[in-house]
Design a protein around this motif. Structure first.
Motif: not given
Length: 136
Positions: A30-38, A44-52
């Protein structure tokens, strides 16, 4: 009570791990689809969006205290230490873990999550105490 009765709470705990994996996959995709992450962000878990990231942390939790639960349940089964009390404590432990995961993955209210963790911690300790008494 049959010695295999202790395996049902173990199976329920393993099911929780699979559920958390599923939630993590949904949130990451979902984060990738919403453009919140690649997709590369998850290397690298430190750059993962908060929800995931919250789900990833909960998944780590599922391989901490529950590991002791798996061991004590196995030892109770192989030493014929399964009783109504041990199975009840095992189910209560699993319920505390489901509650902990639910809070962690939804509201993430720290004090409630902490209370559920402590309940599971004490139930796990009780199982180890019951095992120790049994093998005396």
């Amino acid at each position: 009570m049959t010695q295999t009765a202790i395996l049902w709470p173990v199976i329920a705990q393993v099911l929780l791990v699979y559920i958390v994996y599923g939630v993590m996959g949904q949130r990451r995709f979902g984060a990738v689809r919403q453009g919140k992450a690649r997709a590369q962000d998850f290397l690298v878990p430190s750059v993962e969006p908060e929800a995931s990231a919250t789900v990833a942390r909960n998944l780590t939790n599922q391989f901490e205290l529950p590991v002791l639960f798996y061991v004590v349940c196995t030892l109770l089964a192989v030493t014929n230490g399964v009783s109504f009390l041990t199975v009840s404590a095992a189910w209560l432990f699993v319920l505390s873990r489901y509650g902990h995961a639910y809070v962690h993955l939804t509201s993430n209210r720290l004090m409630l999550r902490h209370r559920l963790f402590v309940a599971g911690f004490l139930l796990n300790a009780l199982l180890w105490l019951l095992l120790a008494v049994h093998i005396l």
